[in-house]
Design an enzyme around this catalytic site. Structure first.
Site, PDB file in Angstrom:
ATOM      1  N   TYR A   1      35.173 -77.632  69.083  1.00  7.56           N
ATOM      2  CA  TYR A   1      34.017 -78.217  68.770  1.00  7.56           C
ATOM      3  C   TYR A   1      34.194 -79.661  68.025  1.00  7.56           C
ATOM      4  O   TYR A   1      35.330 -79.676  67.194  1.00  7.56           O
ATOM      5  CB  TYR A   1      33.096 -77.230  68.093  1.00  7.56           C
ATOM      6  CG  TYR A   1      32.019 -77.815  67.515  1.00  7.56           C
ATOM      7  CD1 TYR A   1      30.879 -78.107  68.147  1.00  7.56           C
ATOM      8  CD2 TYR A   1      31.852 -78.147  65.934  1.00  7.56           C
ATOM      9  CE1 TYR A   1      29.627 -78.434  67.526  1.00  7.56           C
ATOM     10  CE2 TYR A   1      30.452 -78.539  65.499  1.00  7.56           C
ATOM     11  CZ  TYR A   1      29.644 -78.707  66.494  1.00  7.56           C
ATOM     12  OH  TYR A   1      28.617 -79.267  65.765  1.00  7.56           O
TER      13      TYR A   1
ATOM     14  N   LYS B   1      23.392 -71.432  66.821  1.00  7.97           N
ATOM     15  CA  LYS B   1      23.331 -71.479  68.111  1.00  7.97           C
ATOM     16  C   LYS B   1      22.686 -70.272  68.620  1.00  7.97           C
ATOM     17  O   LYS B   1      21.656 -69.926  68.298  1.00  7.97           O
ATOM     18  CB  LYS B   1      24.498 -71.819  68.628  1.00  7.97           C
ATOM     19  CG  LYS B   1      25.233 -73.054  68.118  1.00  7.97           C
ATOM     20  CD  LYS B   1      24.504 -74.295  68.157  1.00  7.97           C
ATOM     21  CE  LYS B   1      25.419 -75.489  67.150  1.00  7.97           C
ATOM     22  NZ  LYS B   1      26.777 -75.377  67.639  1.00  7.97           N
TER      23      LYS B   1
ATOM     24  N   ASP C   1      36.596 -69.100  67.420  1.00  8.50           N
ATOM     25  CA  ASP C   1      35.355 -69.618  67.480  1.00  8.50           C
ATOM     26  C   ASP C   1      34.636 -68.797  68.620  1.00  8.50           C
ATOM     27  O   ASP C   1      34.707 -69.004  69.871  1.00  8.50           O
ATOM     28  CB  ASP C   1      35.242 -70.956  67.851  1.00  8.50           C
ATOM     29  CG  ASP C   1      33.843 -71.564  67.328  1.00  8.50           C
ATOM     30  OD1 ASP C   1      32.665 -70.702  67.742  1.00  8.50           O
ATOM     31  OD2 ASP C   1      33.662 -72.650  66.997  1.00  8.50           O
TER      32      ASP C   1
ATOM     33  N   ARG D   1      24.819 -67.488  44.704  1.00  6.60           N
ATOM     34  CA  ARG D   1      25.638 -68.142  45.333  1.00  6.60           C
ATOM     35  C   ARG D   1      26.810 -67.298  45.754  1.00  6.60           C
ATOM     36  O   ARG D   1      27.546 -67.537  46.937  1.00  6.60           O
ATOM     37  CB  ARG D   1      26.683 -69.331  44.358  1.00  6.60           C
ATOM     38  CG  ARG D   1      27.561 -69.897  44.808  1.00  6.60           C
ATOM     39  CD  ARG D   1      28.188 -71.007  44.321  1.00  6.60           C
ATOM     40  NE  ARG D   1      27.837 -71.191  42.889  1.00  6.60           N
ATOM     41  CZ  ARG D   1      28.846 -70.720  41.889  1.00  6.60           C
ATOM     42  NH1 ARG D   1      30.133 -70.082  42.533  1.00  6.60           N
ATOM     43  NH2 ARG D   1      28.930 -70.848  40.647  1.00  6.60           N
TER      44      ARG D   1
HETATM   45  C1  LIG Z   1      27.701 -75.937  66.718  1.00  8.13           C
HETATM   46  C2  LIG Z   1      29.034 -75.558  66.627  1.00  8.13           C
HETATM   47  C3  LIG Z   1      29.775 -75.477  65.541  1.00  8.13           C
HETATM   48  C4  LIG Z   1      29.428 -75.779  64.226  1.00  8.13           C
HETATM   49  O1  LIG Z   1      28.209 -75.032  63.833  1.00  8.13           O
HETATM   50  P1  LIG Z   1      27.197 -75.738  62.638  1.00  8.13           P
HETATM   51  O2  LIG Z   1      26.109 -74.913  62.448  1.00  8.13           O
HETATM   52  O3  LIG Z   1      26.359 -77.054  63.203  1.00  8.13           O
HETATM   53  O4  LIG Z   1      27.819 -76.283  61.493  1.00  8.13           O
HETATM   54  C5  LIG Z   1      31.085 -74.911  65.696  1.00  8.13           C
HETATM   55  N1  LIG Z   1      31.643 -74.129  66.731  1.00  8.13           N
HETATM   56  C6  LIG Z   1      30.963 -74.553  67.937  1.00  8.13           C
HETATM   57  C7  LIG Z   1      31.420 -73.949  69.346  1.00  8.13           C
HETATM   58  C8  LIG Z   1      29.603 -75.109  67.694  1.00  8.13           C
HETATM   59  O5  LIG Z   1      28.960 -74.979  69.006  1.00  8.13           O
END
Ligand SMILES: *Cc1c(COP(=O)(O)O)cnc(C)c1O
Length: 414
Positions: free
Chosen positions: A113, A210, A185, A60
């Site tokens: 997001y 992504k 982000d 963990r």
């Molecule tokens: C998809 C996404 C997230 C969230 O990510 P997950 O892996 O789906 O939890 C956060 N920020 C952006 C810009 C995203 O495209």
């Protein structure tokens, strides 16, 4: 140990973090499934448990496969430290809940997001945290919100789905002047295109799901930046339990080796498609920071040295029915909610990223009902352009005349 900071990002994507010696000289990082790590020497065990010696205790907290993934991203972002999470949302929520306390204030924008927006509007206010979400296009309003007091400035650029661009350096500098922690982000841009830490951010967060992984087959999140801040968030996560699985870490690592190749291709494809699409009569408007008339073009050119990214969106003439007739005609695209994969992925915000909002709420965010989000894959760009043209032409041809819309196509097109 190689001096990885000197390598270009394409080289870092391949080699960073790979220096660890694994069993029998394996050149590829093994997936270590073991939950626990045993010690015959109790003194050594104690030292590892207290962080005084290298090693792992319990899955963990840390894991050898996961550690290599964190190290690769740390080097790519030019950060002092990095830690990982089960998903991008776990990275974002753990970070915000670590940094914020009751009566603190967070400033961000309306276009974050969807999941992040829910943290801001649904969860943080329950803990008596003041959240101010500004109009993403109104820099003066964001600066004024910062001047009204800020503990955390949370930014995302380019944004989803209309590719708005925030001037990270200007906003970060102002927030730092108030002693705030700045979080960016960087999911859409990736460390190939944009380096928020060099622009003044303290922390960079990614949905590794992504572009980092790039193959839409593993969920993950990662945070990189200042060592003390990363350690604090890691501590929250190790207790909270949103741990990245070693199997996912392996898939993400494997995907990241081709990150630079993929992003270079996706940058070039997105620019070519954006330029092409705005010549099409069924297309009302194209959003892409690489287009000279995009309002954020100059800032993007400065702060995205690698390229403008692989995401674009466009508005069709007509109504949602036009979108519903257009999307199934694309041969080379998944109609799905993810992005950043090797395959092209399309989604209308109405069923994808902003499905929970009403048409009026989407309109208030500047998201037209006929918007299509297009995540360029690594296919040959000429095939994607031909695919888009064929689908657009067929949709324009069967347009129901009573609905109004674009000028009729010139005969012979398509
Ligand atoms: C998809 C996404 C997230 C969230 O990510 P997950 O892996 O789906 O939890 C956060 N920020 C952006 C810009 C995203 O495209």
């Amino acid at each position: 140990m190689r001096d990885e900071a000197r390598d270009t990002r394409a080289t870092q994507a391949v080699w960073a973090g790979e220096g660890t010696t694994f069993m029998e000289g394996a050149t590829q990082v093994p997936v270590v499934h073991s939950v626990s790590f045993g010690y015959d020497d109790l003194e050594h065990w104690r030292a590892v448990a207290l962080g005084e010696a290298e090693g792992h205790i319990y899955g963990r907290n840390t894991n050898p496969t996961v550690r290599v993934f964190e190290e690769k991203l740390r080097v790519l972002e030019g950060a002092a430290a990095a830690t990982s999470f089960a998903t991008g949302m776990a990275a974002i929520s753990n970070t915000l809940f670590t940094l914020l306390s009751p009566r603190d204030r967070v400033v961000s924008v309306k276009d974050t997001y969807g999941g992040t927006n829910k943290i801001f509007t649904e969860f943080l206010p329950r803990f008596d945290i003041d959240v101010e979400l500004c109009d993403t296009n109104d820099e003066a309003a964001i600066l004024a919100a910062i001047d009204a007091g800020v503990d955390v400035l949370y930014l995302e650029s380019p944004t989803n789905p209309t590719c708005k661009v925030l001037d990270i350096e200007t906003l970060a500098r102002r927030a730092k002047g108030h002693g705030a922690t700045v979080v960016v982000d960087n999911t859409f841009a990736t460390p190939i295109n944009q380096h928020p830490l060099e622009l003044g951010a303290d922390l960079v967060v990614h949905s590794a799901t992504k572009y980092l992984g790039g193959h839409a087959d593993a969920l993950g999140g990662v945070l990189a930046g200042d060592a003390d801040l990363v350690r604090a968030v890691y501590h929250f996560r190790e207790i909270n339990g949103a741990t990245l699985h070693p199997e996912a870490a392996y898939l993400l690592l494997r995907g990241m080796k081709t990150l630079a190749l993929r992003i270079e291709r996706q940058n070039a494809t997105a620019l070519a498609i954006a330029r092409h699409l705005r010549e099409h009569p069924l297309v009302e408007r194209v959003f892409y920071p690489g287009l000279e008339d995009h309002p954020g073009h100059d800032v993007a050119t400065r702060q995205m040295p690698g390229g403008y990214g692989g995401m674009l969106s466009f508005v069709l003439h007509g109504d949602f029915d036009t979108v519903a007739r257009f999307l199934p005609r694309l041969r080379l695209a998944h109609r799905a909610a993810n992005l950043g994969a090797v395959e092209t992925v399309v989604a209308p915000p109405r069923t994808g990223s902003h499905v929970e909002l009403t048409a009026e709420e989407r309109a208030a965010m500047g998201i037209p009902e006929t918007l299509v989000r297009y995540s360029c894959g690594i296919e040959d760009p000429s095939d994607l352009i031909a695919d888009l043209d064929a689908a657009l032409d067929a949709t324009a041809r069967d347009r129901k005349p009573e609905r109004g819309g674009p000028p009729t196509l010139a005969p012979g097109r398509g």
